[in-house]
Scaffold this active site. Structure first.
Site, PDB file in Angstrom:
ATOM      1  N   TYR A 116       0.783  -1.283   0.134  1.00 16.79           N
ATOM      2  CA  TYR A 116      -0.124   0.117   0.012  1.00 16.79           C
ATOM      3  C   TYR A 116       0.765   1.205  -0.031  1.00 16.79           C
ATOM      4  CZ  TYR A 116      -5.041  -0.472   0.042  1.00 16.79           C
ATOM      5  OH  TYR A 116      -6.411  -0.506  -0.448  1.00 16.79           O
ATOM      6  N   GLU A 151      -0.458   4.734  -0.592  1.00 13.74           N
ATOM      7  CA  GLU A 151      -1.415   5.976  -0.842  1.00 13.74           C
ATOM      8  C   GLU A 151      -0.483   7.257  -0.544  1.00 13.74           C
ATOM      9  OE1 GLU A 151      -4.767   5.922   2.078  1.00 13.74           O
ATOM     10  OE2 GLU A 151      -5.707   4.660   1.014  1.00 13.74           O
ATOM     11  N   ASP A 209      -7.403  13.828 -24.605  1.00 15.92           N
ATOM     12  CA  ASP A 209      -7.542  12.551 -24.282  1.00 15.92           C
ATOM     13  C   ASP A 209      -6.755  11.623 -25.405  1.00 15.92           C
ATOM     14  OD1 ASP A 209      -8.152   9.989 -23.788  1.00 15.92           O
ATOM     15  OD2 ASP A 209     -10.052  10.106 -23.240  1.00 15.92           O
ATOM     16  N   THR A 247      -4.543   6.436 -21.502  1.00 15.32           N
ATOM     17  CA  THR A 247      -4.190   4.780 -21.137  1.00 15.32           C
ATOM     18  C   THR A 247      -3.087   4.596 -21.358  1.00 15.32           C
ATOM     19  OG1 THR A 247      -5.330   3.888 -22.803  1.00 15.32           O
ATOM     20  CG2 THR A 247      -6.681   4.270 -21.122  1.00 15.32           C
ATOM     21  N   LYS A 288      -2.974   0.904 -24.908  1.00 17.78           N
ATOM     22  CA  LYS A 288      -3.505   0.682 -26.299  1.00 17.78           C
ATOM     23  C   LYS A 288      -2.217   0.983 -27.168  1.00 17.78           C
ATOM     24  CE  LYS A 288      -8.270   2.281 -25.134  1.00 17.78           C
ATOM     25  NZ  LYS A 288      -8.324   2.891 -23.972  1.00 17.78           N
ATOM     26  N   ARG A 341      -2.480  -2.390 -18.456  1.00 14.58           N
ATOM     27  CA  ARG A 341      -3.709  -1.575 -18.449  1.00 14.58           C
ATOM     28  C   ARG A 341      -3.418  -0.625 -17.148  1.00 14.58           C
ATOM     29  NH1 ARG A 341      -7.238  -4.536 -21.108  1.00 14.58           N
ATOM     30  NH2 ARG A 341      -8.569  -2.993 -21.169  1.00 14.58           N
TER      31      ARG A 341
END
Ligand SMILES: Cc1ncc(COP(=O)(O)O)c(C=O)c1O
Length: 418
Positions: A51, A53, A197, A223, A226, A232
């Site tokens: 973790y 954060e 985008d 992203t 692609k 991903r």
């Protein structure tokens, strides 16, 4: 996968089946690609246990000695590859990345302008079924019916009338170059934040095969899976410090908790790969392949939206072929040609049964296929679609033959990562 084989043979078998399917199929889905073995290895690591954060140097958990170094590497590589001053590599995927832009710059109910979904925009650019269309006031631009291209005069008119606070350019089914300077001028004129985008074209931008939004857009969203060929995930980039702070706060703590560190590491690997000369060659070849495939399809009577392509993506309307996009895509899939049915601009059919098919050349180019293979793929698409339009019996025979030929072709082009 020896542990997986013994702990959960069912899932192990299904993963192997999917790997075989990917190897034997001609992947023409415009939003997909093959991540390299190095990228896949980074995703399957102990980094998933941690973790973190917060951001490097300012976390809410101890034990970040290694994670900080990984995230800093990913950030620095993104900055260097795209030529930006700021990068946030934590968004879980493209949709949450775009949502963070709203959180950073808009209050609920304020106006966002984006390309309508049926014209090639993404759900998160203010489409009605998306939270972005429900919680904000969306206004939309499209493409001209006669050219299939965005009309910048129309975009300007809508912007002047509606005064959006945020404008999205880019989308999910746009076969043409995005005019970032023209969008920037309109955004400046109406005092809007411009978000580019580049999810679909990020690999082409990184490889120099599409103009960059840097220097034009206030915020860049992408992203990583692609054309960029990473895991991903997603990134948000900016040049101004003011926007950088707003974006960071929106991602965490605004929308997300702990970043997916295994993905961050894999993004860093993909960005290193994307900075090579081989990647530039790949990006150029993606476009050459798309143009060759577009030419082949056009020569065979397919109605291409905008008449062709400038990037990796081709969108065609099957109405003149006498068949809908969905049955055509299903038949192509049976023949080993993987595509997706898609609305075309001014589509008279429903989104779940639209008139078109969208294809892209990133996956096949990653496998090393070139112009000759694109011509062959174009011929197969035509043969299958024409046979299905004629009827069941004819189609069965053609699908079986094409499937055999597809398997033979793919056996000569091993896919990265498989
Ligand atoms: C232009 C664009 N933006 C955002 C997204 C959303 O990405 P994700 O599916 O990772 O949420 C997509 C996905 O297809 C896209 O094409």
């Amino acid at each position: 996968m020896s542990s997986l084989n013994s702990v959960d043979p069912q899932i192990a078998e299904l993963i192997k089946a999917e790997e075989r399917r990917q190897a034997d199929t001609v992947k023409l889905i415009a939003s997909e690609n093959y991540a390299s073995k190095a990228v896949l290895e980074a995703t399957g690591t102990v980094l998933t246990n941690k973790y973190s954060e917060g951001y490097p140097g300012k976390r809410y958990y101890e034990g970040q000695q290694v994670i900080d170094q990984i995230e800093i590497l990913a950030i620095e590589r993104a900055k260097s590859l795209f030529g930006v001053n700021h990068a946030n590599v934590q968004p879980y995927s493209g949709s949450p990345a775009n949502l963070a832009i709203y959180l950073a710059f808009l209050k609920p109910g304020e106006t966002v302008m984006g390309m309508g979904l049926p014209f090639g925009g993404h759900l998160t650019h203010g489409w009605s079924v998306s939270a972005t269309g429900k919680w904000f006031n969306p206004v939309r631009y499209g493409v001209r019916q006669d050219t299939g291209r965005v009309d910048m005069d129309e975009v300007r008119e809508i912007a002047l009338r509606e005064r959006p606070k945020l404008i999205f350019c880019g989308g999910t089914a746009i076969p043409r170059t995005i005019d970032f300077p023209a969008f920037a001028e309109i955004a400046r004129e109406v005092g809007a934040v411009l978000a580019a985008d580049i999810a679909h074209i990020a690999g082409l931008v990184a490889g120099g095969a599409h103009p960059s939004p840097v220097g034009h857009a206030d915020v860049i969203s992408t992203t990583t899976h692609k054309t960029l060929r990473g895991p991903r995930g997603a990134m948000l980039m900016a040049t101004s410090d003011e926007h950088a702070t707003a974006l960071n706060k929106a991602v965490f703590p605004g929308l997300q908790g702990g970043p997916h560190n295994h993905t961050t590491a894999a993004i860093a690997v993909a960005l290193k790969e994307a900075a090579t000369d081989e990647f530039k060659d790949y990006a150029r070849q993606v476009v050459m392949n798309a143009q060759a495939l577009a030419e082949e399809l056009s020569g065979r009577g397919f109605d291409l939206v905008s008449g062709g392509t400038d990037n990796h993506l081709i969108l065609f309307d099957l109405t003149p072929k006498g068949i809908g996009g969905k049955p055509a895509a299903q038949a192509l899939d049976k023949a080993g040609l993987e595509t997706n049915y898609n609305s075309v601009p001014f589509d008279t059919r429903k989104p779940f049964d639209p008139s078109g098919i969208r294809i892209g050349t990133a996956g096949v180019t990653s496998r090393g296929m070139g112009v000759a293979e694109m011509r062959q793929i174009g011929a197969w698409i035509d043969q299958v679609v024409s046979a299905v339009a004629k009827g069941e019996d004819e189609a069965k025979h053609v699908i079986t033959r094409v499937h055999g030929e597809v398997t033979e072709l793919t056996s000569h082009f091993p896919a990265p990562g498989l």
